[in-house]
Design a protein around this motif. Structure first.
Motif, short mmCIF file in Angstrom:
data_model
loop_
_atom_site.label_atom_id
_atom_site.label_comp_id
_atom_site.label_asym_id
_atom_site.label_seq_id
_atom_site.Cartn_x
_atom_site.Cartn_y
_atom_site.Cartn_z
N SER A 55 0.83 -1.21 0.00
CA SER A 55 0.00 0.00 0.00
C SER A 55 0.87 1.26 0.00
O SER A 55 0.54 2.24 -0.67
N ALA A 58 2.06 1.78 -3.48
CA ALA A 58 0.99 2.32 -4.34
C ALA A 58 0.78 3.81 -4.10
O ALA A 58 0.57 4.59 -5.04
N ILE A 59 0.84 4.22 -2.82
CA ILE A 59 0.69 5.64 -2.49
C ILE A 59 1.81 6.46 -3.09
O ILE A 59 1.61 7.56 -3.62
N LEU A 61 3.64 5.69 -5.77
CA LEU A 61 3.46 5.76 -7.23
C LEU A 61 2.38 6.76 -7.62
O LEU A 61 2.51 7.49 -8.61
N GLU A 62 1.29 6.80 -6.83
CA GLU A 62 0.20 7.74 -7.12
C GLU A 62 0.66 9.18 -6.92
O GLU A 62 0.28 10.07 -7.67
N ALA A 63 1.51 9.38 -5.89
CA ALA A 63 2.01 10.73 -5.62
C ALA A 63 2.93 11.22 -6.72
O ALA A 63 3.06 12.43 -6.94
N ARG A 64 3.60 10.30 -7.41
CA ARG A 64 4.52 10.69 -8.48
C ARG A 64 3.80 11.03 -9.78
O ARG A 64 4.40 11.64 -10.67
N LYS A 65 2.53 10.63 -9.91
CA LYS A 65 1.79 10.92 -11.13
C LYS A 65 1.51 12.42 -11.23
O LYS A 65 1.27 13.07 -10.21
N LYS A 67 -0.40 15.79 -11.41
CA LYS A 67 -1.72 16.17 -10.93
C LYS A 67 -2.51 16.87 -12.04
O LYS A 67 -1.97 17.71 -12.75
#
Length: 293
Positions: A55, A58-59, A61-65, A67
């Motif tokens: 988890s 995943a957090i 990786l999501e933060a690196r996307k 915005k």
């Protein structure tokens, strides 16, 4: 054979010591327990720890996307389009559509204009943000109908659109703070303000219904003075000073003028290729037809 089975005294001692060492090691191997204590693992805790690590990954990786914030698709630039995943051809279609002073008012229309794929549309359309008059047209229509219940004002009773303040404009149903500021900002782009009420069409977001409501209470009483251009003698450089006429359109206008030996009326402009039909009234403000030259 005797030479192979006969050993000297030192050799016999060595064989004895080697045999003794082998026997000792064998005894140690059989009688000494070298095994350590078995490591006990808590499978439930291990699974919990593994899930927690996953988890956190995943957090991260999501933060690196990148915005994406809500935006109006009408104002997508080359850079913005590329970050959204649009191809150069799709971006060009959108920019060419906007050059005609036309607006996109729905996700479906955006796809029709740009021809983006369904997958890309589904990923970016949730971030589309259109003006309130697009997303909630019922309110505008209702207030528009109510405004016509009153008796129309005369020219003398109306306020001068070139002198109106933002607060005065906000008294019109459907004109809030944003629209009133947008109207005044557009008016102030020109020294002297509006030439005619029809220029309200160029204010982004104003529908024909809202413009009609404004014209019930406001009109241009002190129009901006301009030097009109003779359509039959104008050069390309003169024509491009007119709103909504670029170099390509100016070139086509002159080509048509040469073929027809001049214009007889403004309606002939509508026959010029790619002429912005809905802007003819605004363009006419800057032109005149003089066949004497």
């Amino acid at each position: 054979m005797k030479s192979h089975v006969t050993f000297s005294k030192n050799q016999r001692h060595g064989i004895f010591l080697l045999s003794l060492l082998i026997i000792v090691l064998q005894c140690v191997y059989f009688f000494v327990d070298f095994s350590g204590e078995d490591i006990q693992t808590n499978k439930a805790e291990f699974v919990k720890f593994t899930n927690e690590i996953d988890s956190l990954k995943a957090i991260e990786l999501e933060a690196r996307k990148p915005k994406i914030f809500p935006f109006n698709p009408n104002f997508i630039t080359d850079y913005k389009g590329s970050t959204l995943g649009m191809s150069n051809e799709e971006i060009d279609r959108l920019l060419n559509f906007r050059k005609q002073n036309r607006w996109i008012n729905s996700s479906k229309q955006f796809q029709e204009v740009t021809q983006v794929s369904d997958s890309l549309l589904n990923s970016i359309s949730p971030y589309f943000k259109f003006p309130e008059w697009v997303t909630n047209p019922k309110t505008v229509k209702s207030s528009y109908n109510n405004s016509y219940k009153t008796k129309p004002k005369t020219f003398a009773q109306k306020q001068d659109l070139n002198k109106a303040t933002a607060k005065q404009l906000q008294a019109v149903n459907g004109i809030g703070e944003a629209f009133s500021k947008r109207i005044i900002k557009f008016r102030n782009k020109f020294k002297g303000g509006f030439i005619d009420d029809v220029q309200l069409q160029d204010v982004y977001g104003l529908t024909p219904q809202v413009i009609d409501k404004i014209k019930l209470d406001f009109t241009v009483k002190t129009p901006r003075n301009i030097q009109k251009i003779n359509l039959n003698t104008a050069t390309i450089d003169q024509l491009v000073t007119v709103q909504h006429i670029d170099y390509d359109l100016a070139h086509r206008i002159i080509e048509y003028r040469n073929l027809r030996e001049g214009f007889k009326s403004f309606s002939e402009l509508l026959k010029v290729k790619d002429f912005p039909l809905n802007k003819i009234k605004i363009i006419e403000l800057y032109l005149q037809i003089d066949n004497t030259n």
